[in-house]
Design an enzyme around this catalytic site. Structure first.
Site, PDB file in Angstrom:
ATOM      1  N   GLY A  42       0.777  -1.243   0.000  1.00  0.00           N
ATOM      2  CA  GLY A  42       0.000   0.000   0.000  1.00  0.00           C
ATOM      3  C   GLY A  42       0.801   1.283   0.000  1.00  0.00           C
ATOM      4  O   GLY A  42       0.382   2.276  -0.584  1.00  0.00           O
ATOM      5  N   GLU A  97       3.724   4.116   6.202  1.00  0.00           N
ATOM      6  CA  GLU A  97       2.526   3.298   6.018  1.00  0.00           C
ATOM      7  C   GLU A  97       1.471   4.066   5.233  1.00  0.00           C
ATOM      8  O   GLU A  97       1.483   5.297   5.205  1.00  0.00           O
ATOM      9  CB  GLU A  97       2.016   2.896   7.418  1.00  0.00           C
ATOM     10  N   ASP A  98       0.579   3.341   4.595  1.00  0.00           N
ATOM     11  CA  ASP A  98      -0.503   4.007   3.872  1.00  0.00           C
ATOM     12  C   ASP A  98      -1.616   4.453   4.814  1.00  0.00           C
ATOM     13  O   ASP A  98      -1.961   5.619   4.882  1.00  0.00           O
ATOM     14  CB  ASP A  98      -1.049   3.118   2.736  1.00  0.00           C
ATOM     15  N   ASP A 101      -5.470   1.981  10.588  1.00  0.00           N
ATOM     16  CA  ASP A 101      -6.921   1.812  10.709  1.00  0.00           C
ATOM     17  C   ASP A 101      -7.252   1.314  12.124  1.00  0.00           C
ATOM     18  O   ASP A 101      -7.380   2.104  13.042  1.00  0.00           O
ATOM     19  CB  ASP A 101      -7.365   0.832   9.618  1.00  0.00           C
ATOM     20  N   THR A 102      -7.341   0.008  12.327  1.00  0.00           N
ATOM     21  CA  THR A 102      -7.578  -0.497  13.685  1.00  0.00           C
ATOM     22  C   THR A 102      -6.324  -0.322  14.548  1.00  0.00           C
ATOM     23  O   THR A 102      -6.410  -0.341  15.771  1.00  0.00           O
ATOM     24  CB  THR A 102      -7.939  -1.994  13.672  1.00  0.00           C
ATOM     25  N   GLY A 103      -5.158  -0.162  13.895  1.00  0.00           N
ATOM     26  CA  GLY A 103      -3.898   0.002  14.618  1.00  0.00           C
ATOM     27  C   GLY A 103      -3.158  -1.315  14.824  1.00  0.00           C
ATOM     28  O   GLY A 103      -2.004  -1.321  15.262  1.00  0.00           O
ATOM     29  N   THR A 105      -1.785  -3.532  12.782  1.00  0.00           N
ATOM     30  CA  THR A 105      -0.551  -3.700  12.015  1.00  0.00           C
ATOM     31  C   THR A 105       0.575  -2.831  12.581  1.00  0.00           C
ATOM     32  O   THR A 105       1.680  -3.309  12.848  1.00  0.00           O
ATOM     33  CB  THR A 105      -0.769  -3.300  10.534  1.00  0.00           C
ATOM     34  N   LYS A 129      -7.025   6.691  10.321  1.00  0.00           N
ATOM     35  CA  LYS A 129      -8.477   6.521  10.539  1.00  0.00           C
ATOM     36  C   LYS A 129      -8.690   6.303  12.038  1.00  0.00           C
ATOM     37  O   LYS A 129      -8.933   5.184  12.480  1.00  0.00           O
ATOM     38  CB  LYS A 129      -8.986   5.318   9.741  1.00  0.00           C
ATOM     39  N   PHE A 150     -13.976   3.137   3.094  1.00  0.00           N
ATOM     40  CA  PHE A 150     -12.895   2.305   2.582  1.00  0.00           C
ATOM     41  C   PHE A 150     -12.268   3.040   1.412  1.00  0.00           C
ATOM     42  O   PHE A 150     -12.929   3.356   0.429  1.00  0.00           O
ATOM     43  CB  PHE A 150     -13.374   0.906   2.187  1.00  0.00           C
ATOM     44  N   ASP A 157      -5.483  -0.238  -2.134  1.00  0.00           N
ATOM     45  CA  ASP A 157      -6.240  -1.156  -2.982  1.00  0.00           C
ATOM     46  C   ASP A 157      -7.510  -1.654  -2.319  1.00  0.00           C
ATOM     47  O   ASP A 157      -7.702  -1.534  -1.116  1.00  0.00           O
ATOM     48  CB  ASP A 157      -5.388  -2.379  -3.313  1.00  0.00           C
ATOM     49  N   ARG A 163      -4.917   0.653  -7.251  1.00  0.00           N
ATOM     50  CA  ARG A 163      -3.694   1.238  -6.693  1.00  0.00           C
ATOM     51  C   ARG A 163      -3.133   2.369  -7.560  1.00  0.00           C
ATOM     52  O   ARG A 163      -2.472   3.267  -7.074  1.00  0.00           O
ATOM     53  CB  ARG A 163      -2.598   0.165  -6.550  1.00  0.00           C
TER      54      ARG A 163
HETATM   55  P1  IMP Z   1      -4.931  -1.996  10.620  1.00  0.00           P
HETATM   56  O1  IMP Z   1      -4.060  -3.110  11.074  1.00  0.00           O
HETATM   57  O2  IMP Z   1      -6.388  -2.267  10.848  1.00  0.00           O
HETATM   58  O3  IMP Z   1      -4.519  -0.646  11.177  1.00  0.00           O
HETATM   59  O4  IMP Z   1      -4.859  -1.976   9.065  1.00  0.00           O
HETATM   60  C1  IMP Z   1      -3.883  -1.394   8.403  1.00  0.00           C
HETATM   61  C2  IMP Z   1      -3.783  -1.879   6.970  1.00  0.00           C
HETATM   62  O5  IMP Z   1      -5.039  -2.186   6.405  1.00  0.00           O
HETATM   63  C3  IMP Z   1      -3.215  -0.748   6.182  1.00  0.00           C
HETATM   64  O6  IMP Z   1      -1.839  -0.946   6.048  1.00  0.00           O
HETATM   65  C4  IMP Z   1      -3.908  -0.860   4.869  1.00  0.00           C
HETATM   66  O7  IMP Z   1      -3.090  -1.554   3.963  1.00  0.00           O
HETATM   67  C5  IMP Z   1      -5.158  -1.638   5.113  1.00  0.00           C
HETATM   68  N1  IMP Z   1      -6.316  -0.736   5.091  1.00  0.00           N
HETATM   69  C6  IMP Z   1      -6.995  -0.225   6.132  1.00  0.00           C
HETATM   70  N2  IMP Z   1      -7.971   0.579   5.750  1.00  0.00           N
HETATM   71  C7  IMP Z   1      -7.902   0.604   4.397  1.00  0.00           C
HETATM   72  C8  IMP Z   1      -8.633   1.317   3.384  1.00  0.00           C
HETATM   73  O8  IMP Z   1      -9.553   2.099   3.633  1.00  0.00           O
HETATM   74  N3  IMP Z   1      -8.252   1.080   2.105  1.00  0.00           N
HETATM   75  C9  IMP Z   1      -7.223   0.256   1.773  1.00  0.00           C
HETATM   76  N4  IMP Z   1      -6.515  -0.397   2.676  1.00  0.00           N
HETATM   77  C10 IMP Z   1      -6.839  -0.228   3.980  1.00  0.00           C
HETATM   78 MG    MG Z   2      -0.762  -1.376   4.377  1.00  0.00          MG
END
Ligand code: IMP
Ligand code: MG
Length: 172
Positions: A42, A97-98, A101-103, A105, A129, A150, A157, A163
């Site tokens: 991403g 990072e791109d 979201d939930t944090g 990763t 987010k 999203f 993607d 992308r």
């Molecule tokens: P997390 O672990 O929930 O914070 O997710 C992080 C990963 O989910 C990011 O590195 C993104 O690659 C992917 N992701 C989360 N939200 C989106 C979105 O809205 N579009 C595309 N990829 C997303």
């Molecule tokens: Mg990512």
């Protein structure tokens, strides 16, 4: 048929913000041994644009973690599929990072690299987010804060599509 999409961040807004971030990083990492670690796939476009806005000697590498697959929800299990090839000892690592979201990763990655011999580990995310956060994580540099939706484009993607779009869109 592909779902409809709405532009959220234009090409020009992206360019201006990435330039600002680059200037800020140039000031804050002067005199340091900066290593940009882009998170594949991403962040490949963001990393490529950002690194050209940082006026310092630096190193660039990429890491890869398990992804969402074709789903739009995180599975919650993280694995590193590609470790950095650069020696991080004594260096200042910036995870690029791109989206946080939930944090899940980023919290995992931050912890993983804190155990490395790097001097410091910080996070730069194009998009934060915050409202979807489940695991606390301090994002040091944020391009844009958004609440929901999203998002696709500029490297982001949905099932490997979109992308290449030059702006960021929300899928309806
Ligand atoms: P997390 O672990 O929930 O914070 O997710 C992080 C990963 O989910 C990011 O590195 C993104 O690659 C992917 N992701 C989360 N939200 C989106 C979105 O809205 N579009 C595309 N990829 C997303
Ligand atoms: Mg990512």
């Amino acid at each position: 048929m592909k779902p409809a999409r709405t532009e959220i961040i234009s090409r020009l807004q992206l360019q201006a913000r990435v330039e600002e971030l680059g200037r800020q990083l140039t000031r804050e990492y002067r005199g340091r041994q900066l290593v940009l670690l882009g998170v594949l796939n991403g962040a490949f476009i963001f990393t490529a644009d950002l690194c050209r806005m940082i006026d310092l000697d630096l190193e660039i590498d990429f890491i890869r973690v398990t992804s969402y697959g074709a789903s739009t929800e995180s599975s919650g299990t993280i694995r590193l599929l590609k470790e950095p090839s650069i020696d991080l000892a004594g260096k200042d690592v910036l995870l690029v990072e791109d989206i946080v979201d939930t944090g899940t990763t980023m919290a995992w990655l931050q912890e993983h690299f804190r155990q490395s011999p790097a001097r410091s580990v910080r996070i730069c995310s194009l998009i934060d987010k915050k409202e979807r956060r489940k695991v606390p994580v301090d994002v040091d540099y944020i391009g844009f804060s958004l609440d929901k939706g999203f998002l696709v484009g500029y490297g982001l993607d949905c099932a490997e599509q979109y992308r290449n779009l030059p702006a960021i869109y929300a899928l309806d």
